[in-house]
Scaffold this motif. Sequence first.
Motif, PDB file in Angstrom:
ATOM      1  N   VAL A 108      90.461  96.248  43.405  1.00 47.12           N
ATOM      2  CA  VAL A 108      89.967  94.990  43.949  1.00 47.12           C
ATOM      3  C   VAL A 108      89.367  95.225  45.336  1.00 47.12           C
ATOM      4  CG1 VAL A 108      90.752  92.800  44.934  1.00 47.12           C
ATOM      5  CG2 VAL A 108      91.426  93.470  42.634  1.00 47.12           C
ATOM      6  N   ALA A 109      88.158  94.705  45.519  1.00 48.94           N
ATOM      7  CA  ALA A 109      87.450  94.750  46.791  1.00 48.94           C
ATOM      8  C   ALA A 109      86.862  96.114  47.134  1.00 48.94           C
ATOM      9  CB  ALA A 109      88.325  94.268  47.949  1.00 48.94           C
ATOM     10  N   LEU A 141      97.439  99.630  49.555  1.00 50.42           N
ATOM     11  CA  LEU A 141      97.146  99.534  50.978  1.00 50.42           C
ATOM     12  C   LEU A 141      95.820  98.829  51.268  1.00 50.42           C
ATOM     13  CD1 LEU A 141      97.990 100.402  53.888  1.00 50.42           C
ATOM     14  CD2 LEU A 141      96.682 102.506  53.511  1.00 50.42           C
ATOM     15  N   GLN A 142      94.838  98.966  50.340  1.00 47.51           N
ATOM     16  CA  GLN A 142      93.533  98.343  50.638  1.00 47.51           C
ATOM     17  C   GLN A 142      93.665  96.837  50.798  1.00 47.51           C
ATOM     18  OE1 GLN A 142      94.187  99.109  47.436  1.00 47.51           O
ATOM     19  NE2 GLN A 142      92.910  97.983  46.015  1.00 47.51           N
ATOM     20  N   LEU A 182      83.280  90.800  50.927  1.00 47.06           N
ATOM     21  CA  LEU A 182      84.273  91.855  50.703  1.00 47.06           C
ATOM     22  C   LEU A 182      83.628  93.238  50.760  1.00 47.06           C
ATOM     23  CD1 LEU A 182      86.541  90.428  47.847  1.00 47.06           C
ATOM     24  CD2 LEU A 182      87.088  90.640  50.276  1.00 47.06           C
ATOM     25  N   GLU A 183      82.414  93.316  50.218  1.00 45.61           N
ATOM     26  CA  GLU A 183      81.719  94.611  50.232  1.00 45.61           C
ATOM     27  C   GLU A 183      81.435  95.057  51.658  1.00 45.61           C
ATOM     28  OE1 GLU A 183      78.342  94.017  47.712  1.00 45.61           O
ATOM     29  OE2 GLU A 183      79.615  94.026  45.914  1.00 45.61           O
ATOM     30  N   ASP A 184      81.351  94.103  52.545  1.00 48.59           N
ATOM     31  CA  ASP A 184      81.087  94.424  53.930  1.00 48.59           C
ATOM     32  C   ASP A 184      82.409  94.635  54.685  1.00 48.59           C
ATOM     33  OD1 ASP A 184      79.850  94.318  56.539  1.00 48.59           O
ATOM     34  OD2 ASP A 184      80.537  92.209  56.616  1.00 48.59           O
ATOM     35  N   ILE A 185      83.415  93.820  54.374  1.00 47.93           N
ATOM     36  CA  ILE A 185      84.683  93.884  55.108  1.00 47.93           C
ATOM     37  C   ILE A 185      85.484  95.142  54.751  1.00 47.93           C
ATOM     38  CG2 ILE A 185      86.918  92.733  55.475  1.00 47.93           C
ATOM     39  CD1 ILE A 185      85.471  90.055  54.963  1.00 47.93           C
ATOM     40  N   TYR A 186      85.476  95.509  53.468  1.00 47.10           N
ATOM     41  CA  TYR A 186      86.326  96.646  53.098  1.00 47.10           C
ATOM     42  C   TYR A 186      85.960  97.943  53.819  1.00 47.10           C
ATOM     43  CZ  TYR A 186      88.724 100.374  50.941  1.00 47.10           C
ATOM     44  OH  TYR A 186      89.467 101.505  50.787  1.00 47.10           O
ATOM     45  N   ARG A 192      99.470  98.611  57.057  1.00 49.62           N
ATOM     46  CA  ARG A 192     100.690  98.919  56.307  1.00 49.62           C
ATOM     47  C   ARG A 192     101.639  97.734  56.332  1.00 49.62           C
ATOM     48  NH1 ARG A 192     101.286 104.507  58.282  1.00 49.62           N
ATOM     49  NH2 ARG A 192     100.200 105.765  56.731  1.00 49.62           N
ATOM     50  N   LEU A 193     101.770  97.174  57.516  1.00 48.96           N
ATOM     51  CA  LEU A 193     102.670  96.051  57.685  1.00 48.96           C
ATOM     52  C   LEU A 193     102.198  94.867  56.824  1.00 48.96           C
ATOM     53  CD1 LEU A 193     105.143  95.085  59.276  1.00 48.96           C
ATOM     54  CD2 LEU A 193     103.572  94.106  60.978  1.00 48.96           C
ATOM     55  N   ALA A 194     100.890  94.628  56.891  1.00 43.74           N
ATOM     56  CA  ALA A 194     100.345  93.510  56.102  1.00 43.74           C
ATOM     57  C   ALA A 194     100.595  93.744  54.611  1.00 43.74           C
ATOM     58  CB  ALA A 194      98.856  93.343  56.382  1.00 43.74           C
ATOM     59  N   THR A 195     100.456  94.996  54.158  1.00 42.11           N
ATOM     60  CA  THR A 195     100.713  95.312  52.747  1.00 42.11           C
ATOM     61  C   THR A 195     102.160  95.006  52.396  1.00 42.11           C
ATOM     62  OG1 THR A 195      99.121  97.113  52.973  1.00 42.11           O
ATOM     63  CG2 THR A 195     100.453  97.108  50.978  1.00 42.11           C
ATOM     64  N   ALA A 196     103.076  95.474  53.249  1.00 36.67           N
ATOM     65  CA  ALA A 196     104.500  95.246  52.980  1.00 36.67           C
ATOM     66  C   ALA A 196     104.814  93.747  52.982  1.00 36.67           C
ATOM     67  CB  ALA A 196     105.360  95.987  53.994  1.00 36.67           C
TER      68      ALA A 196
END
Length: 589
Positions: free
Chosen positions: A125-126, A165-166, A203-207, A225-229
Amino acid sequence: MTPLLAELSAIAAKAFVAEGFLETLGFVQRSDRPDLAQFQCNGALSAAKPARLSPRAVADRIASRLRAVSIFSKVEIAGPGFINLDVRDEVLLARLLAFTADKNLGAPRTGESKTAILDFGGPNVAKPMHVGHLRSAIIGDSLQRIFRANGWTVISDVHLGDWGLQMGQLISEIGHRGLASVYFDRDFSGPYPAESPVSMSDLEDIYPAASAACKSDPSRLEEARLATAELQAGRAGYRALWQHFVNVSEQGLTREYGSLGICFDLWKGEASVEPLIGPMIADLKARGLATESEGALILPIDEPGDRKELPPLILLKSDGAVLYGTTDLATIMDRVRSYHPELILYVVDQRQHTHFEQVFRAARKASYTGNITELEHAGFGTMNGPDGKPFKTRAGGVMKLYDLITMATEEAEKRLSEAGFARDYPEDEGKEIARKVGIAALKFADLSNHRVSDYVFDLTRFTRFEGKTGPYLQYACVRMRSILAKAAEAGPAPEMRVILSTPAERALILQLLMLPSAMAGAEHNRAPNILCDYVFTLAQIFNRFYTEHHIMSEKDEGVRSSRLALVRLTLSVLTKGLNLLGIEVPDRM
Ligand code: ARG
């Protein structure tokens, strides 16, 4: 209807068994020397040594048993002990009749009442798709068509990469940009907006920006990492934002796969097993299978006798985040429970082999596979650019499927106009033909190599109308169609009554009858290239038949209608073979 090769093998196997040898030695294949024989069996060569006999002595004994079977018109021993075989014409014709009458064209029913889950595609995704995702989709789609045709119940799952993580990278980048602040407000109690704050092109620009920031700045990586967790732990705003990413990507992906004619039954992803992960971890801990190691939770999977060391499967990182292997393990549990499949087949880059070895072992160790489910990784190599490295676009960036299809369509347009095809057709039709030819070129080039080999991306070669290409085969079909159309103008379609009197007719009939064997072989080896070889050989044999024989100008009515019937049958078999490769044939060119 048993495929002809399987039937001949069974006959030869009986002869080996009767002489006290192993059944498997009876394997019969098409002859390497079609000028000498139709089929061959090499079993005598392997049988000889353990029996302390000469291969020819074994071959003699087997051959004399085979001579007593009326199906063969010739049984001969050649070279050191090969057994060459020809089948009687009457047998070929009787088989042809049954083959034609069968709406499945003799498909081997190897999958009758069996279920297979095919896991392929696997885009993230993204993140932009790369050539690995393209190969996975093309090979996986062909396999799903072959399995279905052979009677399997197939459930295909795109298995989106949507929990890694993405996701945290995107979330924290959006936070930095100050976009969509409600999703970050811990006091906000919802409901969140129904409209996505970002589009696919956002998204294509942000990723790429997010991923670059994480590479250059360790504190940004830590944030991601924190945001993923936090996302995985269920932070409401993050979950809502994540759902938007998934929806937006899914829309784009459905369109992209759709333009390749590829469909999935399930649009699940890594995240869809999220509710199962907690209980799974608890279960693995309770049974003493999972252990703590340096703050992480791991599942050791090494076995005595391993030749190389296999690292344990990491279930939880020290921050509690789950990994790729964790979701894959839970997904096995989920699939086994929901579908009781005989097989779960993963069509994924060969470089992930160790990952699957770890996951499969973990699943077996934890008894998550039940007692019928087999797990298998069908890996594939890479599509390389002329520099020998994984293919990238001219700008050096990762390829977008859409751009690739455009490139292939443009190249096909060039080839079509060079060949003088589709000349005065309406513009729309011309475009549609070019699109079909371009996609056929890409797919056939990909499928015609054995999946584990790497190959070089060369659009000029792929789009040629001569040689072993998709466009060549499409053109062969179009030509057969026009022969039949001319015949139809001349009179109603004659009955299917085939007369076999020339070597070219015999060769064509034999090859037509090999379709079920090719389908069985492609399934057994998870290898669509077997079907590519099959359709290409069929087109070549048809060419010889067409060059050597009169069809419409044939005086004898019986012979003429027999030849027309062969054209019609060849067209259906070729179209069916191409369909199993996911290749569409334009009505005309
Ligand atoms: N998303 C993964 C990747 O991009 C492929 C997923 C393959 N399927 C699976 N069940 N692991 O590499």
